[in-house]
Design a protein around this motif. Sequence first.
Motif, mmCIF file in Angstrom:
data_model
loop_
_atom_site.group_PDB
_atom_site.id
_atom_site.type_symbol
_atom_site.label_atom_id
_atom_site.label_comp_id
_atom_site.label_asym_id
_atom_site.label_seq_id
_atom_site.Cartn_x
_atom_site.Cartn_y
_atom_site.Cartn_z
ATOM 1 N N MET A 25 0.931 -1.313 0.061
ATOM 2 C CA MET A 25 0.059 -0.140 0.052
ATOM 3 C C MET A 25 0.770 1.196 0.160
ATOM 4 N N LEU A 26 1.879 1.111 0.701
ATOM 5 C CA LEU A 26 2.884 2.371 0.965
ATOM 6 C C LEU A 26 3.597 2.730 -0.298
ATOM 7 N N CYS A 27 4.128 1.523 -0.904
ATOM 8 C CA CYS A 27 4.746 1.768 -2.052
ATOM 9 C C CYS A 27 3.833 1.959 -3.380
ATOM 10 N N ARG A 28 2.729 1.777 -3.210
ATOM 11 C CA ARG A 28 1.967 2.055 -4.504
ATOM 12 C C ARG A 28 1.290 3.446 -4.516
ATOM 13 N N THR A 29 1.625 3.938 -3.336
ATOM 14 C CA THR A 29 1.120 5.669 -3.178
ATOM 15 C C THR A 29 1.727 6.511 -4.175
ATOM 16 N N PRO A 30 0.980 7.234 -4.948
ATOM 17 C CA PRO A 30 1.505 7.859 -5.870
ATOM 18 C C PRO A 30 2.556 8.966 -5.349
ATOM 19 N N VAL A 31 3.887 8.942 -5.999
ATOM 20 C CA VAL A 31 4.774 9.843 -5.389
ATOM 21 C C VAL A 31 4.569 11.403 -5.259
ATOM 22 N N ASP A 32 3.905 11.761 -6.362
ATOM 23 C CA ASP A 32 3.399 13.177 -6.242
ATOM 24 C C ASP A 32 2.434 13.417 -4.954
ATOM 25 N N GLY A 33 1.763 12.227 -4.682
ATOM 26 C CA GLY A 33 0.760 12.451 -3.631
ATOM 27 C C GLY A 33 1.342 12.576 -2.386
ATOM 28 N N TYR A 34 2.523 11.441 -2.228
ATOM 29 C CA TYR A 34 3.261 11.296 -0.887
ATOM 30 C C TYR A 34 3.915 12.744 -0.707
ATOM 31 N N LEU A 35 4.728 13.172 -1.659
ATOM 32 C CA LEU A 35 5.371 14.399 -1.642
ATOM 33 C C LEU A 35 4.387 15.638 -1.262
ATOM 34 N N GLY A 36 3.242 15.754 -1.783
ATOM 35 C CA GLY A 36 2.308 16.934 -1.617
ATOM 36 C C GLY A 36 1.889 16.766 -0.191
ATOM 37 N N CYS A 37 1.719 15.514 0.100
ATOM 38 C CA CYS A 37 1.335 15.754 1.914
ATOM 39 C C CYS A 37 2.415 16.149 2.755
ATOM 40 N N CYS A 38 3.536 15.465 2.344
ATOM 41 C CA CYS A 38 4.977 15.687 3.069
ATOM 42 C C CYS A 38 4.926 17.500 3.094
ATOM 43 N N GLY A 39 4.680 17.948 2.119
ATOM 44 C CA GLY A 39 4.656 19.410 1.988
ATOM 45 C C GLY A 39 3.793 20.083 2.928
ATOM 46 N N ALA A 40 2.300 19.577 2.915
ATOM 47 C CA ALA A 40 1.422 19.835 3.878
ATOM 48 C C ALA A 40 1.876 19.935 5.316
ATOM 49 N N LEU A 41 2.478 18.653 5.863
ATOM 50 C CA LEU A 41 3.139 18.262 7.210
ATOM 51 C C LEU A 41 4.218 19.179 7.572
#
Length: 261
Positions: A169-185
């Motif tokens: 599940m983690l590795c299938r997360t879109p990279v843009d989506g993961y990075l976008g939420c990292c930006g929010a955090l």
Amino acid sequence: MNWLSHNGVGLHWRRDGDPNGSAILFLNSLGTDLRMWDAVLESLPQGHSLLRLDTRGHGLSDAPAGAYSLEALVEDAEAVLDQAGINAAIVVGISLGGMMAMSLALKAKDRVRGLVLSNTAPRMGSREMWSARMATIRENGLEAISDQILDRWFADPDVRCANGPWRSMLCRTPVDGYLGCCGALATADLTDRVAEIACPTLVIGGSHDGASPPDLVRSGAERIAQARYIELDGIGHLPPIEAPRQFADHVTSFLTEIADD
């Protein structure tokens, strides 16, 4: 499957349980999708309208490029409540979802009857920490740090299994989506505002949480006047996956407390 377009972003959400029952909204952690709540929902009492969404950038929701903001993620959650016809809900959020839940309670007090904040805090990590993680992911992908993340997520080695579903599940997360939420955090900080939260609140920590250590979670709870803190022994960052029945029992007790008030 339910789908809505909000501010040009497609959002996938789901409703289970009794559509006419009192509403509970579940908000996910970074790197997971709405399936993380499956086992919890199975153990909750009947009669509730159970709403879940794939956070922007995760699951079946769109994953636009660029940094997101906590405010935009909260607006996504509000849009789901609107489409579901829900005026007020109890909001259960974990990690990033917990910050979303706190922010929603601050923004729209009338829409939040109570909060369950799991493995979260008003401020999670530093801008520098998130920037370093984002740089690693851009260069090497999510798989390069998946073992580190799983170690922080789970204390149980069987759940942490390197070839298991949660790593997938983690590795299938879109990279843009993961990075976008990292930006929010990286930019989100509710430290100076959480004392304004006025609704009943249950805060849950895990004794073996490597992402949001229990002292951090407890200190956030102490800033909320109506908060009660509990700690799950031997559990990591994602108790809805690692200890779903135990987590559901605490949520059920909280629902009873809310009903009795």
